[in-house]
Design a protein around this motif. Structure first.
Motif, PDB file in Angstrom:
ATOM      1  N   ALA A  82      -7.645  -9.680   6.680  1.00  0.00           N
ATOM      2  CA  ALA A  82      -6.417  -9.497   5.916  1.00  0.00           C
ATOM      3  C   ALA A  82      -6.311  -8.034   5.522  1.00  0.00           C
ATOM      4  CB  ALA A  82      -6.415 -10.385   4.672  1.00  0.00           C
ATOM      5  N   VAL A  83      -5.130  -7.457   5.681  1.00  0.00           N
ATOM      6  CA  VAL A  83      -4.962  -6.011   5.499  1.00  0.00           C
ATOM      7  C   VAL A  83      -3.755  -5.713   4.605  1.00  0.00           C
ATOM      8  CG1 VAL A  83      -4.561  -3.801   6.661  1.00  0.00           C
ATOM      9  CG2 VAL A  83      -5.943  -5.568   7.783  1.00  0.00           C
ATOM     10  N   GLU A  84      -3.931  -4.766   3.701  1.00  0.00           N
ATOM     11  CA  GLU A  84      -2.823  -4.189   2.937  1.00  0.00           C
ATOM     12  C   GLU A  84      -2.725  -2.726   3.359  1.00  0.00           C
ATOM     13  OE1 GLU A  84      -1.802  -2.854  -1.648  1.00  0.00           O
ATOM     14  OE2 GLU A  84      -2.962  -4.699  -1.318  1.00  0.00           O
ATOM     15  N   LEU A  85      -1.604  -2.368   3.994  1.00  0.00           N
ATOM     16  CA  LEU A  85      -1.463  -1.050   4.609  1.00  0.00           C
ATOM     17  C   LEU A  85      -0.226  -0.341   4.068  1.00  0.00           C
ATOM     18  CD1 LEU A  85      -2.318   1.027   6.796  1.00  0.00           C
ATOM     19  CD2 LEU A  85      -0.886  -0.252   8.409  1.00  0.00           C
ATOM     20  N   SER A  86      -0.425   0.860   3.493  1.00  0.00           N
ATOM     21  CA  SER A  86       0.678   1.659   2.956  1.00  0.00           C
ATOM     22  C   SER A  86       0.808   2.963   3.730  1.00  0.00           C
ATOM     23  CB  SER A  86       0.451   1.962   1.470  1.00  0.00           C
ATOM     24  OG  SER A  86       0.394   0.787   0.702  1.00  0.00           O
ATOM     25  N   TYR A  87       2.068   3.411   3.904  1.00  0.00           N
ATOM     26  CA  TYR A  87       2.334   4.643   4.646  1.00  0.00           C
ATOM     27  C   TYR A  87       3.704   5.167   4.235  1.00  0.00           C
ATOM     28  CZ  TYR A  87       4.616   0.971   7.374  1.00  0.00           C
ATOM     29  OH  TYR A  87       5.368  -0.121   7.753  1.00  0.00           O
ATOM     30  N   PHE A  88       3.999   6.435   4.556  1.00  0.00           N
ATOM     31  CA  PHE A  88       5.313   6.976   4.244  1.00  0.00           C
ATOM     32  C   PHE A  88       6.382   6.180   4.994  1.00  0.00           C
ATOM     33  CE2 PHE A  88       2.889  10.966   3.278  1.00  0.00           C
ATOM     34  CZ  PHE A  88       3.254  11.022   1.936  1.00  0.00           C
ATOM     35  N   LYS A  89       7.457   5.855   4.290  1.00  0.00           N
ATOM     36  CA  LYS A  89       8.498   5.007   4.852  1.00  0.00           C
ATOM     37  C   LYS A  89       9.074   5.616   6.125  1.00  0.00           C
ATOM     38  CE  LYS A  89      12.965   2.890   3.777  1.00  0.00           C
ATOM     39  NZ  LYS A  89      14.034   2.746   2.781  1.00  0.00           N
ATOM     40  N   SER A 115       8.554   1.526  -2.201  1.00  0.00           N
ATOM     41  CA  SER A 115       8.662   2.183  -3.502  1.00  0.00           C
ATOM     42  C   SER A 115       8.989   3.652  -3.263  1.00  0.00           C
ATOM     43  CB  SER A 115       7.349   2.051  -4.294  1.00  0.00           C
ATOM     44  OG  SER A 115       6.285   2.683  -3.605  1.00  0.00           O
ATOM     45  N   CYS A 116       9.739   4.215  -4.191  1.00  0.00           N
ATOM     46  CA  CYS A 116      10.162   5.607  -4.041  1.00  0.00           C
ATOM     47  C   CYS A 116       9.958   6.368  -5.346  1.00  0.00           C
ATOM     48  CB  CYS A 116      11.644   5.693  -3.647  1.00  0.00           C
ATOM     49  SG  CYS A 116      12.017   5.050  -2.000  1.00  0.00           S
ATOM     50  N   SER A 117       9.412   7.558  -5.249  1.00  0.00           N
ATOM     51  CA  SER A 117       9.349   8.515  -6.352  1.00  0.00           C
ATOM     52  C   SER A 117       9.779   9.837  -5.741  1.00  0.00           C
ATOM     53  CB  SER A 117       7.941   8.570  -6.960  1.00  0.00           C
ATOM     54  OG  SER A 117       6.984   8.814  -5.945  1.00  0.00           O
ATOM     55  N   GLU A 118       8.816  10.719  -5.520  1.00  0.00           N
ATOM     56  CA  GLU A 118       9.149  11.933  -4.783  1.00  0.00           C
ATOM     57  C   GLU A 118       9.342  11.623  -3.306  1.00  0.00           C
ATOM     58  OE1 GLU A 118       7.255  16.373  -3.837  1.00  0.00           O
ATOM     59  OE2 GLU A 118       6.308  15.018  -5.288  1.00  0.00           O
ATOM     60  N   CYS A 120       9.254   8.123  -0.384  1.00  0.00           N
ATOM     61  CA  CYS A 120       9.321   6.672  -0.260  1.00  0.00           C
ATOM     62  C   CYS A 120       8.162   6.171   0.597  1.00  0.00           C
ATOM     63  CB  CYS A 120      10.645   6.244   0.368  1.00  0.00           C
ATOM     64  SG  CYS A 120      12.079   6.520  -0.704  1.00  0.00           S
ATOM     65  N   THR A 121       7.554   5.089   0.145  1.00  0.00           N
ATOM     66  CA  THR A 121       6.439   4.506   0.888  1.00  0.00           C
ATOM     67  C   THR A 121       6.730   3.049   1.214  1.00  0.00           C
ATOM     68  OG1 THR A 121       5.270   3.796  -1.114  1.00  0.00           O
ATOM     69  CG2 THR A 121       4.804   6.021  -0.289  1.00  0.00           C
ATOM     70  N   SER A 122       6.131   2.576   2.280  1.00  0.00           N
ATOM     71  CA  SER A 122       6.219   1.174   2.690  1.00  0.00           C
ATOM     72  C   SER A 122       4.818   0.577   2.687  1.00  0.00           C
ATOM     73  CB  SER A 122       6.820   1.050   4.091  1.00  0.00           C
ATOM     74  OG  SER A 122       8.140   1.537   4.132  1.00  0.00           O
ATOM     75  N   THR A 123       4.735  -0.706   2.336  1.00  0.00           N
ATOM     76  CA  THR A 123       3.459  -1.408   2.361  1.00  0.00           C
ATOM     77  C   THR A 123       3.620  -2.719   3.108  1.00  0.00           C
ATOM     78  OG1 THR A 123       2.766  -0.447   0.242  1.00  0.00           O
ATOM     79  CG2 THR A 123       1.586  -2.402   0.998  1.00  0.00           C
ATOM     80  N   GLN A 124       2.773  -2.934   4.107  1.00  0.00           N
ATOM     81  CA  GLN A 124       2.757  -4.182   4.862  1.00  0.00           C
ATOM     82  C   GLN A 124       1.507  -4.975   4.493  1.00  0.00           C
ATOM     83  OE1 GLN A 124       4.202  -2.118   8.931  1.00  0.00           O
ATOM     84  NE2 GLN A 124       3.824  -4.310   9.170  1.00  0.00           N
ATOM     85  N   TYR A 125       1.673  -6.298   4.464  1.00  0.00           N
ATOM     86  CA  TYR A 125       0.567  -7.207   4.163  1.00  0.00           C
ATOM     87  C   TYR A 125       0.455  -8.168   5.353  1.00  0.00           C
ATOM     88  CZ  TYR A 125       1.984  -5.568  -0.491  1.00  0.00           C
ATOM     89  OH  TYR A 125       2.347  -4.786  -1.563  1.00  0.00           O
ATOM     90  N   PHE A 126      -0.664  -8.148   6.028  1.00  0.00           N
ATOM     91  CA  PHE A 126      -0.763  -8.969   7.236  1.00  0.00           C
ATOM     92  C   PHE A 126      -2.201  -9.372   7.526  1.00  0.00           C
ATOM     93  CE2 PHE A 126      -0.997  -4.494   8.542  1.00  0.00           C
ATOM     94  CZ  PHE A 126      -2.139  -4.467   9.327  1.00  0.00           C
ATOM     95  N   THR A 127      -2.335 -10.327   8.436  1.00  0.00           N
ATOM     96  CA  THR A 127      -3.648 -10.747   8.910  1.00  0.00           C
ATOM     97  C   THR A 127      -3.667 -10.667  10.429  1.00  0.00           C
ATOM     98  OG1 THR A 127      -3.090 -13.085   9.166  1.00  0.00           O
ATOM     99  CG2 THR A 127      -3.885 -12.382   6.999  1.00  0.00           C
TER     100      THR A 127
END
Length: 265
Positions: A82-89, A115-118, A120-127
């Motif tokens: 199971a993986v939680e992966l975040s990266y720039f959108k 999520s966005c601040s300075e 934007c990032t995306s996070t995927q949750y997958f197996t």
């Protein structure tokens, strides 16, 4: 249907602690669940080594192995990461994993978030599935998996050290030492042990009664609250209401059994 959540992490995905790749892995096991037909060994989350020479760069990756071993030759669910992966959108999302040049489609256990601040990032949750034989080989050489997008627009490479998998094999040896005596029990007693608890039985019943949308809503909530109930599941649906009621009644082992059942729907 797959667990469109877990947050299952399951993964599956947030254990009490997260391991680093230079850990000694002496305390790498999060939880062990023994069932009639299998033993499930859930390792703690680990931050793998990112191979930055391959493709793009991630912002965050936590991975978790759930190794499932059938007992007595009986059918059991498959092991998985199971993986939680975040990266720039970006305009794309990752949809497959390559291990030893073999492609495996990933399965989301929770909806992706942004999520966005300075920036934007995306996070995927997958197996993605992993063979028990691969766990053995990974205990010797480690495991490298490459996450890729369709048409190879982007790829990310990660390596998990051998010690992480060896810790799971050590736990497997310990747990399965005690399995034969249970396997040899009379048929009538085995039948009693295999019966689902009331919360598990009723969760399965009301899940099958729910609509697809309600099933997805419950699955996301259940995986996000797999350790403890931190949010309430709000819905006007009788099926969802009963699902949340029985899930809250469930023990930690019952919840693990429900989540494993959802993974294999």
């Amino acid at each position: 249907m797959y667990k469109k959540v877990v947050g299952i992490s399951i993964l599956l995905l947030s254990g009490c602690s997260t391991l680093s790749s230079d850990d000694d892995f002496s305390d790498a096991i999060e939880e062990v669940t023994r069932k009639f037909n299998y033993v499930s060994i859930e390792a703690k989350d680990i931050v793998p080594i990112e191979n930055k020479s391959v493709g793009a760069s991630s912002l965050k990756n936590t991975s978790q192995l759930v190794a499932i071993y059938p007992t007595g030759g009986r059918k059991a669910p498959s092991s998985y990461m199971a993986v939680e992966l975040s990266y720039f959108k970006t305009s794309y999302a990752y949809d497959s994993v390559f291990i030893n040049n073999e492609e495996r489609k990933i399965k989301p256990y929770s909806v992706s978030t942004e999520s966005c601040s300075e920036h934007c990032t995306s996070t995927q949750y997958f197996t993605f599935p992993i063979d028990n034989e691969e766990i053995v080989s990974s205990a010797k050489t480690g495991l490298t998996y490459v996450v890729k997008t369709q048409n190879d627009l982007s790829k990310l490479s990660f390596t998990i050290p051998a010690g992480y998998f060896q810790a799971v094999l050590n736990e497997k040896t310990l747990q399965l030492e005690h399995t034969p005596s249970a396997v040899q029990q009379p048929a009538a007693e085995i039948k009693v042990e295999s019966k689902d608890s009331k919360p598990v039985e009723m969760s399965k019943y009301w899940f099958d009664e729910a609509t697809v949308a309600e099933q997805e809503q419950f699955t996301e909530w259940a995986f996000a609250n797999r350790k403890s109930i931190s949010t309430q599941l709000k819905s006007g649906s009788k099926s969802v209401e009963m699902l949340s009621y029985w899930y809250e009644k469930a023990s930690t082992e019952d919840r693990a059994q429900i989540l494993t059942w959802l993974l294999n729907k």
